[in-house]
Design a protein around this motif. Structure first.
Motif, mmCIF file in Angstrom:
data_model
loop_
_atom_site.group_PDB
_atom_site.id
_atom_site.type_symbol
_atom_site.label_atom_id
_atom_site.label_comp_id
_atom_site.label_asym_id
_atom_site.label_seq_id
_atom_site.Cartn_x
_atom_site.Cartn_y
_atom_site.Cartn_z
ATOM 1 N N GLY A 102 -18.302 -6.468 -9.631
ATOM 2 C CA GLY A 102 -17.758 -5.126 -9.506
ATOM 3 C C GLY A 102 -17.981 -4.330 -10.786
ATOM 4 N N GLU A 103 -18.223 -3.062 -10.639
ATOM 5 C CA GLU A 103 -18.480 -2.207 -11.808
ATOM 6 C C GLU A 103 -17.268 -2.205 -12.743
ATOM 7 O OE1 GLU A 103 -19.538 2.476 -12.852
ATOM 8 O OE2 GLU A 103 -19.813 1.705 -10.819
ATOM 9 N N PRO A 104 -17.464 -2.473 -14.043
ATOM 10 C CA PRO A 104 -16.336 -2.501 -14.980
ATOM 11 C C PRO A 104 -15.619 -1.160 -15.082
ATOM 12 C CG PRO A 104 -18.280 -3.530 -15.938
ATOM 13 C CD PRO A 104 -18.726 -2.854 -14.679
ATOM 14 N N ALA A 105 -14.331 -1.226 -15.402
ATOM 15 C CA ALA A 105 -13.551 -0.007 -15.605
ATOM 16 C C ALA A 105 -13.941 0.695 -16.902
ATOM 17 C CB ALA A 105 -12.060 -0.334 -15.612
ATOM 18 N N VAL A 106 -14.409 -0.082 -17.891
ATOM 19 C CA VAL A 106 -14.972 0.509 -19.108
ATOM 20 C C VAL A 106 -16.381 0.974 -18.762
ATOM 21 C CG1 VAL A 106 -15.713 0.061 -21.477
ATOM 22 C CG2 VAL A 106 -13.605 -0.977 -20.615
ATOM 23 N N LYS A 107 -16.573 2.289 -18.732
ATOM 24 C CA LYS A 107 -17.835 2.831 -18.215
ATOM 25 C C LYS A 107 -18.952 2.868 -19.246
ATOM 26 C CE LYS A 107 -16.048 3.310 -14.219
ATOM 27 N NZ LYS A 107 -16.381 2.273 -13.214
ATOM 28 N N ARG A 108 -18.595 2.936 -20.517
ATOM 29 C CA ARG A 108 -19.611 2.921 -21.569
ATOM 30 C C ARG A 108 -19.083 2.180 -22.790
ATOM 31 N NH1 ARG A 108 -21.076 7.486 -18.875
ATOM 32 N NH2 ARG A 108 -23.319 7.868 -18.702
ATOM 33 N N ILE A 109 -19.994 1.521 -23.482
ATOM 34 C CA ILE A 109 -19.688 0.909 -24.767
ATOM 35 C C ILE A 109 -20.690 1.488 -25.762
ATOM 36 C CG2 ILE A 109 -19.400 -1.206 -26.078
ATOM 37 C CD1 ILE A 109 -19.307 -2.671 -23.352
ATOM 38 N N ARG A 110 -20.146 2.101 -26.799
ATOM 39 C CA ARG A 110 -21.017 2.696 -27.811
ATOM 40 C C ARG A 110 -20.845 1.934 -29.122
ATOM 41 N NH1 ARG A 110 -24.267 6.825 -28.393
ATOM 42 N NH2 ARG A 110 -24.406 8.033 -30.338
ATOM 43 N N TYR A 111 -21.933 1.367 -29.608
ATOM 44 C CA TYR A 111 -21.918 0.593 -30.848
ATOM 45 C C TYR A 111 -22.407 1.474 -31.992
ATOM 46 C CZ TYR A 111 -21.371 -3.708 -28.117
ATOM 47 O OH TYR A 111 -20.906 -4.701 -27.281
ATOM 48 N N LEU A 112 -21.586 1.603 -33.025
ATOM 49 C CA LEU A 112 -21.925 2.438 -34.172
ATOM 50 C C LEU A 112 -22.378 1.584 -35.352
ATOM 51 C CD1 LEU A 112 -18.990 5.032 -34.272
ATOM 52 C CD2 LEU A 112 -21.220 5.277 -33.189
ATOM 53 N N ALA A 113 -23.309 2.131 -36.127
ATOM 54 C CA ALA A 113 -23.669 1.559 -37.426
ATOM 55 C C ALA A 113 -22.992 2.419 -38.483
ATOM 56 C CB ALA A 113 -25.182 1.567 -37.605
ATOM 57 N N LEU A 114 -22.248 1.778 -39.372
ATOM 58 C CA LEU A 114 -21.552 2.486 -40.440
ATOM 59 C C LEU A 114 -22.015 1.942 -41.788
ATOM 60 C CD1 LEU A 114 -17.960 2.591 -38.878
ATOM 61 C CD2 LEU A 114 -19.734 4.346 -38.780
ATOM 62 N N ALA A 115 -21.244 2.229 -42.825
ATOM 63 C CA ALA A 115 -21.644 1.829 -44.166
ATOM 64 C C ALA A 115 -20.970 0.549 -44.624
ATOM 65 C CB ALA A 115 -21.348 2.956 -45.154
ATOM 66 N N GLY A 116 -20.107 -0.032 -43.784
ATOM 67 C CA GLY A 116 -19.424 -1.255 -44.185
ATOM 68 C C GLY A 116 -17.969 -1.239 -43.793
ATOM 69 N N ASN A 117 -17.218 -2.198 -44.320
ATOM 70 C CA ASN A 117 -15.824 -2.379 -43.922
ATOM 71 C C ASN A 117 -14.957 -1.161 -44.200
ATOM 72 O OD1 ASN A 117 -16.390 -4.951 -43.037
ATOM 73 N ND2 ASN A 117 -15.687 -5.954 -44.891
ATOM 74 N N GLN A 118 -15.168 -0.511 -45.357
ATOM 75 C CA GLN A 118 -14.344 0.648 -45.681
ATOM 76 C C GLN A 118 -14.589 1.778 -44.697
ATOM 77 O OE1 GLN A 118 -11.810 0.921 -48.043
ATOM 78 N NE2 GLN A 118 -11.470 2.730 -46.758
ATOM 79 N N SER A 119 -15.840 1.986 -44.327
ATOM 80 C CA SER A 119 -16.151 3.007 -43.324
ATOM 81 C C SER A 119 -15.519 2.660 -41.986
ATOM 82 C CB SER A 119 -17.668 3.148 -43.159
ATOM 83 O OG SER A 119 -18.257 3.638 -44.335
ATOM 84 N N GLY A 120 -15.473 1.353 -41.671
ATOM 85 C CA GLY A 120 -14.822 0.929 -40.439
ATOM 86 C C GLY A 120 -13.341 1.246 -40.454
ATOM 87 N N ALA A 121 -12.691 0.987 -41.586
ATOM 88 C CA ALA A 121 -11.263 1.291 -41.704
ATOM 89 C C ALA A 121 -11.013 2.792 -41.610
ATOM 90 C CB ALA A 121 -10.724 0.733 -43.020
ATOM 91 N N ASP A 122 -11.882 3.583 -42.239
ATOM 92 C CA ASP A 122 -11.735 5.040 -42.173
ATOM 93 C C ASP A 122 -11.932 5.550 -40.751
ATOM 94 O OD1 ASP A 122 -11.307 5.067 -44.891
ATOM 95 O OD2 ASP A 122 -13.375 5.629 -45.400
ATOM 96 N N ALA A 123 -12.936 4.983 -40.063
ATOM 97 C CA ALA A 123 -13.185 5.392 -38.684
ATOM 98 C C ALA A 123 -12.031 5.009 -37.775
ATOM 99 C CB ALA A 123 -14.489 4.769 -38.181
#
Length: 547
Positions: free
Chosen positions: A206-227
């Motif tokens: 069955g089609e998942p309820a999550v319709k899209r998954i977007r994977y981002l490239a950032l600058a590292g852990n600190q950028s992840g925390a900020d995001a």
């Protein structure tokens, strides 16, 4: 960086918010990627970006957090014969690949035979012969008892379409830019800064309820925390400041920490296979081991989320019953033992110079540790260990490189030390870690691709013990233990991987936007965004809040 993320998500309609908009069915994930993505959706590549589990499925899902029955995926049932030389698998009918081509037992037999014929992608020594007896049944025959190959074959071999992959001349190195699988998601768009999967409308489950998954490239852990703080991502696995106060500091988010991956300094240890440097001496490796202050390291680098580790690399907690009584030390010491560290180096012919650094044959004991730039917890760990090792006369220097450079150096053995963690195998069983990281079958000469025995470790006694365990039913703990004792004691004695701590794998997730996340009382999958195929089980379970 955050402004760029915001602009990207607004343009693509993939923003993350609590507003109840159509974008709420899009999950934005950050895997720790620092720097641009290089396209690679090959499920058999050690540097794949994504795809195993999400696009390409295994036959069953094994939960590595606990001893539980495997969940049927492309397979519905399996059975061994009495001596473990034949595995019969029943497959799900009426499944199609994302290009509309029917999935059959021939695809399974083709995938397994492809793995058997390619040493580079045959990372676990699979040596079975698979035959499709009809469209929904596969018979896999082994020349000797092979019980321990079962979970790898059933749970970690990602099935690919024969009609496409039979035309690929080099399946180990092709990046599979246009992946076709049976999984719950398909590739929608790729750009170096981000790529997007969309739900597969023809998915057998069955089609998942999550319709899209977007994977981002950032600058590292600190950028992840900020995001995370600006609600630009919905799931990441990595450190954030004040990890114990995530729900307070990041409203709408929660965190979960699971002790699973055994952090270590991986050494290029084997001079016979081309490793060079002082780390090829076991005395140097053990001197580093005894000079580490793990209590201080846990506090400064990991916010006390890490826990004890065994020098035999049996996962404490889940597999504590298998820890060998023959180990000299059941746990790696929490406090440093500089006297023992110094004694090991002096016994190996090292003498301390006027600068306080040990040297041998005129060469100072200086080592570099490779680490991906942006991995702030690991960078802090190396910096802390470098300070701790100074009184022991060992000079340690962090060498920050891109993830892609780090991954390539790891595979090809072009490093002295690198900081890494042992990932668990296809099921909740310590055998797989032993077999992956200590078997001669899973390594190679420096310059050639080794996976995942990156240390180039090779020992005849260990190989014999691992081969013996392969022929023993996994439920017979007493019969397996003597062989486990051999592996653990040799790992402690030779120390090709220098134990640091068992990492508390922490994920932060947007609980106000999606429901159904794993919880400590419901660990239906290992909750790490980079763990495959666990991530796919989680994506399939999640629902936008309110649904």
């Amino acid at each position: 960086m955050l402004a760029a993320i915001a602009a990207t998500t607004l343009v693509t309609g993939c923003g993350s918010s609590d507003s109840g908009s159509a974008a709420d069915s899009t999950l934005v994930a950050y895997t720790g990627q620092s720097g641009d993505y290089q396209i690679n959706f090959n499920p058999f590549s050690s540097s794949t970006m994504e795809g195993p589990g999400t696009i390409f499925e295994p036959l069953f899902f094994y939960n590595i957090t606990q001893d539980a029955k495997p969940v049927p995926l492309l397979g519905t049932d399996f059975a061994w014969n009495a001596d473990g030389t034949q595995l019969l698998v029943t497959l799900r009918s009426n499944v199609k690949f994302s290009d509309g081509t029917p999935f059959t037992a021939k695809d399974v037999a083709f995938t397994l035979d492809m793995v058997a014929k390619n040493k580079t992608i045959n990372t676990t020594g699979y040596d079975g012969q698979a035959v499709a007896t009809d469209d929904t049944h596969v018979r896999i025959t082994f020349s000797k008892p092979a019980f321990m190959q079962g979970a790898q074959v059933l749970g970690k071999t990602f099935i690919v379409p024969q009609h496409l992959w039979s035309k690929i001349p080099d399946p180990a190195n092709d990046v599979i830019a246009q992946p076709v699988g049976t999984g719950p998601f398909v590739l929608e768009e790729f750009k170096p800064q981000a790529f997007t999967f969309k739900a597969n409308p023809g998915y057998w489950g069955g089609e998942p309820a999550v319709k899209r998954i977007r994977y981002l490239a950032l600058a590292g852990n600190q950028s992840g925390a900020d995001a995370l703080a600006s609600k630009q991502i919905d799931w990441q696995t990595g450190p954030v400041p004040e990890i114990k106060n995530v729900s307070k500091n990041y409203p709408g988010y929660q965190a979960i920490t699971v002790p699973m991956n055994q952090m270590n300094l991986t050494t290029c240890s084997n001079a016979a296979l081309g490793c060079t440097g002082p780390q090829t001496d076991p005395a140097v490796r053990k001197a580093i081991y005894y000079a580490i202050n793990r209590t201080q390291l846990n506090a400064l680098a990991f916010e006390d989320t890490a826990s004890d580790i065994s020098p035999g690399f049996t996962l404490l907690g889940r597999d504590a019953k298998y820890v060998s009584p023959k180990l000299r030390e059941r746990l790696a010491p929490k406090a440093p033992d500089l006297a023992r560290s110094t004694g090991l180096l002096q016994g190996a012919g090292y003498a301390k110079g006027p600068d306080g650094v040990f040297a041998k044959d005129g060469k100072p004991l200086e080592l570099t540790v490779q680490v991906p730039s942006g991995w702030t917890d690991y960078i802090t760990a190396i910096t802390t260990m470098a300070q701790q090792l100074q009184p022991a006369g060992i000079k340690l220097t962090a060498q920050q490189v891109s993830y892609n450079e780090w991954a390539d150096a790891r595979v090809r053995g072009r490093f002295q030390l690198l900081i890494d963690a042992m990932n668990q195998g296809p099921s909740a069983d310590p055998f797989y870690d032993y077999n992956y990281y200590f078997s001669t079958e899973t390594t190679a000469k420096v310059g050639e691709s080794a996976y995942p025995n990156y240390s180039r470790y090779s020992d005849a006694e260990v190989d014999a013990a691992l081969n013996a365990v392969k022929g023993i039913d996994s439920t017979d703990a007493a019969k397996r233990q003597p062989y486990f004792d051999v592996v653990q004691t040799r790992a402690e004695q030779d120390m090709p991987y220098i134990p640091i701590l068992t990492g508390g794998t922490t994920s932060e997730y947007h609980s106000a936007k999606f429901t159904g996340w794993p919880a400590k009382d419901n660990l239906y999958a290992f909750p790490a965004v980079w763990s495959r195929p666990d991530q796919a089980q989680i994506y399939k379970t999640l629902k936008p809040a309110g649904q």
